[in-house]
Motif scaffolding. Structure first.
Motif, PDB file in Angstrom:
ATOM      1  N   PRO A 162       0.821  -1.216   0.000  1.00  0.00           N
ATOM      2  CA  PRO A 162       0.000   0.000   0.000  1.00  0.00           C
ATOM      3  C   PRO A 162       0.852   1.261   0.000  1.00  0.00           C
ATOM      4  N   MET A 163       0.247   2.377  -0.411  1.00  0.00           N
ATOM      5  CA  MET A 163       0.927   3.667  -0.317  1.00  0.00           C
ATOM      6  C   MET A 163       1.076   4.088   1.142  1.00  0.00           C
ATOM      7  N   ARG A 164       0.065   3.802   1.945  1.00  0.00           N
ATOM      8  CA  ARG A 164       0.075   4.098   3.373  1.00  0.00           C
ATOM      9  C   ARG A 164      -0.494   2.893   4.106  1.00  0.00           C
ATOM     10  N   ALA A 165       0.030   2.636   5.294  1.00  0.00           N
ATOM     11  CA  ALA A 165      -0.486   1.542   6.111  1.00  0.00           C
ATOM     12  C   ALA A 165      -0.421   1.949   7.574  1.00  0.00           C
ATOM     13  N   LEU A 166      -1.544   1.843   8.248  1.00  0.00           N
ATOM     14  CA  LEU A 166      -1.628   2.106   9.681  1.00  0.00           C
ATOM     15  C   LEU A 166      -2.349   0.934  10.322  1.00  0.00           C
ATOM     16  N   LEU A 167      -1.698   0.257  11.235  1.00  0.00           N
ATOM     17  CA  LEU A 167      -2.291  -0.862  11.967  1.00  0.00           C
ATOM     18  C   LEU A 167      -1.898  -0.698  13.426  1.00  0.00           C
ATOM     19  N   GLU A 168      -2.868  -0.310  14.255  1.00  0.00           N
ATOM     20  CA  GLU A 168      -2.573   0.024  15.643  1.00  0.00           C
ATOM     21  C   GLU A 168      -3.723  -0.405  16.553  1.00  0.00           C
ATOM     22  N   PRO A 169      -3.412  -0.646  17.832  1.00  0.00           N
ATOM     23  CA  PRO A 169      -4.495  -0.854  18.799  1.00  0.00           C
ATOM     24  C   PRO A 169      -5.340   0.413  18.921  1.00  0.00           C
ATOM     25  N   THR A 170      -6.634   0.240  19.103  1.00  0.00           N
ATOM     26  CA  THR A 170      -7.500   1.402  19.281  1.00  0.00           C
ATOM     27  C   THR A 170      -7.302   1.992  20.676  1.00  0.00           C
ATOM     28  N   GLU A 171      -7.610   3.274  20.782  1.00  0.00           N
ATOM     29  CA  GLU A 171      -7.468   3.990  22.046  1.00  0.00           C
ATOM     30  C   GLU A 171      -8.748   3.900  22.872  1.00  0.00           C
ATOM     31  N   ALA A 172      -8.597   4.012  24.182  1.00  0.00           N
ATOM     32  CA  ALA A 172      -9.753   4.089  25.067  1.00  0.00           C
ATOM     33  C   ALA A 172     -10.611   5.288  24.666  1.00  0.00           C
ATOM     34  N   GLY A 173     -11.909   5.093  24.633  1.00  0.00           N
ATOM     35  CA  GLY A 173     -12.821   6.130  24.170  1.00  0.00           C
ATOM     36  C   GLY A 173     -13.420   5.816  22.819  1.00  0.00           C
ATOM     37  N   SER A 174     -12.830   4.847  22.098  1.00  0.00           N
ATOM     38  CA  SER A 174     -13.455   4.376  20.865  1.00  0.00           C
ATOM     39  C   SER A 174     -14.789   3.719  21.215  1.00  0.00           C
ATOM     40  N   ARG A 175     -15.760   3.878  20.329  1.00  0.00           N
ATOM     41  CA  ARG A 175     -17.086   3.302  20.556  1.00  0.00           C
ATOM     42  C   ARG A 175     -17.446   2.409  19.371  1.00  0.00           C
ATOM     43  N   ASN A 176     -17.647   1.126  19.662  1.00  0.00           N
ATOM     44  CA  ASN A 176     -17.925   0.160  18.601  1.00  0.00           C
ATOM     45  C   ASN A 176     -16.790   0.181  17.577  1.00  0.00           C
ATOM     46  N   GLY A 177     -15.578   0.462  18.069  1.00  0.00           N
ATOM     47  CA  GLY A 177     -14.455   0.712  17.174  1.00  0.00           C
ATOM     48  C   GLY A 177     -13.458  -0.409  17.055  1.00  0.00           C
ATOM     49  N   GLY A 178     -13.729  -1.566  17.681  1.00  0.00           N
ATOM     50  CA  GLY A 178     -12.813  -2.683  17.582  1.00  0.00           C
ATOM     51  C   GLY A 178     -11.615  -2.543  18.504  1.00  0.00           C
ATOM     52  N   ASP A 179     -10.761  -3.560  18.454  1.00  0.00           N
ATOM     53  CA  ASP A 179      -9.534  -3.589  19.253  1.00  0.00           C
ATOM     54  C   ASP A 179      -8.309  -3.189  18.439  1.00  0.00           C
ATOM     55  N   ILE A 180      -8.368  -3.430  17.137  1.00  0.00           N
ATOM     56  CA  ILE A 180      -7.283  -3.056  16.229  1.00  0.00           C
ATOM     57  C   ILE A 180      -7.891  -2.276  15.071  1.00  0.00           C
ATOM     58  N   LEU A 181      -7.277  -1.151  14.754  1.00  0.00           N
ATOM     59  CA  LEU A 181      -7.718  -0.326  13.634  1.00  0.00           C
ATOM     60  C   LEU A 181      -6.723  -0.493  12.490  1.00  0.00           C
ATOM     61  N   VAL A 182      -7.243  -0.804  11.317  1.00  0.00           N
ATOM     62  CA  VAL A 182      -6.421  -0.965  10.114  1.00  0.00           C
ATOM     63  C   VAL A 182      -6.854   0.078   9.095  1.00  0.00           C
ATOM     64  N   HIS A 183      -5.886   0.822   8.571  1.00  0.00           N
ATOM     65  CA  HIS A 183      -6.176   1.728   7.458  1.00  0.00           C
ATOM     66  C   HIS A 183      -5.077   1.583   6.414  1.00  0.00           C
ATOM     67  N   LEU A 184      -5.481   1.290   5.184  1.00  0.00           N
ATOM     68  CA  LEU A 184      -4.558   1.134   4.060  1.00  0.00           C
ATOM     69  C   LEU A 184      -5.010   2.050   2.931  1.00  0.00           C
ATOM     70  N   ARG A 185      -4.034   2.543   2.166  1.00  0.00           N
ATOM     71  CA  ARG A 185      -4.346   3.368   0.999  1.00  0.00           C
ATOM     72  C   ARG A 185      -3.603   2.817  -0.216  1.00  0.00           C
ATOM     73  N   PHE A 186      -4.343   2.718  -1.333  1.00  0.00           N
ATOM     74  CA  PHE A 186      -3.802   2.175  -2.574  1.00  0.00           C
ATOM     75  C   PHE A 186      -4.072   3.155  -3.710  1.00  0.00           C
ATOM     76  N   PRO A 187      -3.254   3.109  -4.757  1.00  0.00           N
ATOM     77  CA  PRO A 187      -3.463   4.056  -5.861  1.00  0.00           C
ATOM     78  C   PRO A 187      -4.739   3.793  -6.649  1.00  0.00           C
ATOM     79  N   ASP A 188      -5.202   2.529  -6.678  1.00  0.00           N
ATOM     80  CA  ASP A 188      -6.412   2.214  -7.438  1.00  0.00           C
ATOM     81  C   ASP A 188      -6.976   0.886  -6.947  1.00  0.00           C
ATOM     82  N   LEU A 189      -8.143   0.528  -7.480  1.00  0.00           N
ATOM     83  CA  LEU A 189      -8.818  -0.695  -7.045  1.00  0.00           C
ATOM     84  C   LEU A 189      -8.042  -1.949  -7.435  1.00  0.00           C
ATOM     85  N   ASN A 190      -7.353  -1.916  -8.562  1.00  0.00           N
ATOM     86  CA  ASN A 190      -6.571  -3.085  -8.971  1.00  0.00           C
ATOM     87  C   ASN A 190      -5.445  -3.365  -7.981  1.00  0.00           C
TER      88      ASN A 190
END
Length: 328
Positions: A155-183
């Motif tokens: 990916p162009m960007r990748a963030l994979l981190e434990p969620t912080e206290a105060g998240s609501r219905n937000g899971g235990d691990i947050l994953v965010h990836l960015r790609f140049p296109d759908l392919n």
């Protein structure tokens, strides 16, 4: 902080003015007081209780601060009896509205609009956000495996981190990836890693968009929400416009992107994702939550006690730390 006023304006059905007032004071007011609201006035216009005409009943409540307002809403919204009460008196009401206000002398006139960056040129990137519930004892192992899978996908960007206290219905691990296109996203096969049996639930969205950026942040936040399909297009546009204007007033938002969802994962058919990078956790929990553009303007779309509400399903509010830019 400024005192907050909640104003219910109700046009009663003809001849129902007193019945509505009695129902409100006996059926609604006790719970409102339990949530910290103080009843200030019940005004009737005209000051005659007609048998064959409507009355306008204006009821004003107060709370000592925006923080108290949020505490009231967090207590009331999970309680289905609040919305049911309003539904139960619908035959007494022709129309109603709720507004939130403060005294004119309490408006912060020194606060300036935050500078807004110019839109970026180029094709929208593909964003992938996943909120994962993970068995507690397995979280370190799962996080390590997911980071390996993300790196392999390029990916162009990748963030994979434990969620912080105060998240609501937000899971235990947050994953965010960015790609140049759908392919590029399709070639990554990242979602195969989510079959790990220690991952017990996934809420996720795939979408396209171009972020706006005016500085560095240390906290990434994702809000997943669903607008029902029956909501008229003009109301959806108005809702999107008000969400998108929030960074104009909240300077602790350093980067942001509001997107319609292409593909949703989970038990809810998510339609929108609103992402931000904040200066820090205080910038999220303080200026963002406490600014009147949030609690007096945007929140009406989420409030079951208003007639403007369109977000009826539980949202996912998730945030985590980041050491580098995410929305860029």
């Amino acid at each position: 902080m400024a005192e907050v006023f909640i104003v219910d304006r109700v046009v009663t059905a003809p001849g129902c003015g007193q019945t509505f007032i009695d129902s409100y004071l006996s059926g609604y007011a006790p719970g409102a007081r339990d949530r910290g609201m103080e009843l200030r006035d019940v005004l009737v216009s005209p000051p005659i209780l007609f048998d064959d005409r409507p009355n306008v009943v204006t009821i004003t409540w107060s709370l000592p601060s925006p923080q108290a307002w949020w505490q009231m809403t967090w207590q009331g919204r999970p309680d289905p009896t609040v919305a049911r009460w309003w539904d139960g008196i619908s035959e007494l009401v022709v129309e109603r509205s709720r507004s939130v206000a403060t005294r004119s002398q309490d408006i912060d006139r020194t606060e300036n609009s935050a500078p807004m960056p110019d839109p970026r040129a180029g094709s929208p990137a593909v964003g992938v956000t996943r909120l994962l519930d993970v068995v507690e004892s397995e979280r370190p192992r799962v996080l390590s495996a997911l980071r390996t899978a993300a790196d392999a996908g390029g990916p162009m960007r990748a963030l994979l981190e434990p969620t912080e206290a105060g998240s609501r219905n937000g899971g235990d691990i947050l994953v965010h990836l960015r790609f140049p296109d759908l392919n590029a996203w399709a070639r990554s096969d990242f979602d195969d890693a989510l079959r790990d049996p220690a991952i017990t639930n996934v809420n996720g969205v795939t979408y396209r968009g171009t972020p706006l950026h005016r500085g560095a942040g240390t906290v990434y936040r994702a809000l997943l929400l669903r607008v029902p399909p029956e909501v008229p297009a003009d109301r959806v546009s108005a809702f999107e416009h008000e969400l998108a204007m929030m960074p104009t007033y909240v300077s602790t938002i350093r980067a942001w992107q509001l997107s319609r969802v292409d593909n949703a994962i989970g038990n809810t058919g998510w339609t929108h994702v609103f992402e931000q990078e904040f200066t820090d956790v205080d910038g999220l929990m303080g200026p963002y939550l406490m600014h009147p553009v949030h609690w007096a303007v945007v929140d009406r779309w989420f409030d079951p006690e208003t007639t403007d509400m369109i977000i009826r399903d539980r949202v996912c509010h998730s945030f985590c730390r980041t050491d580098g830019p995410v929305l860029s």
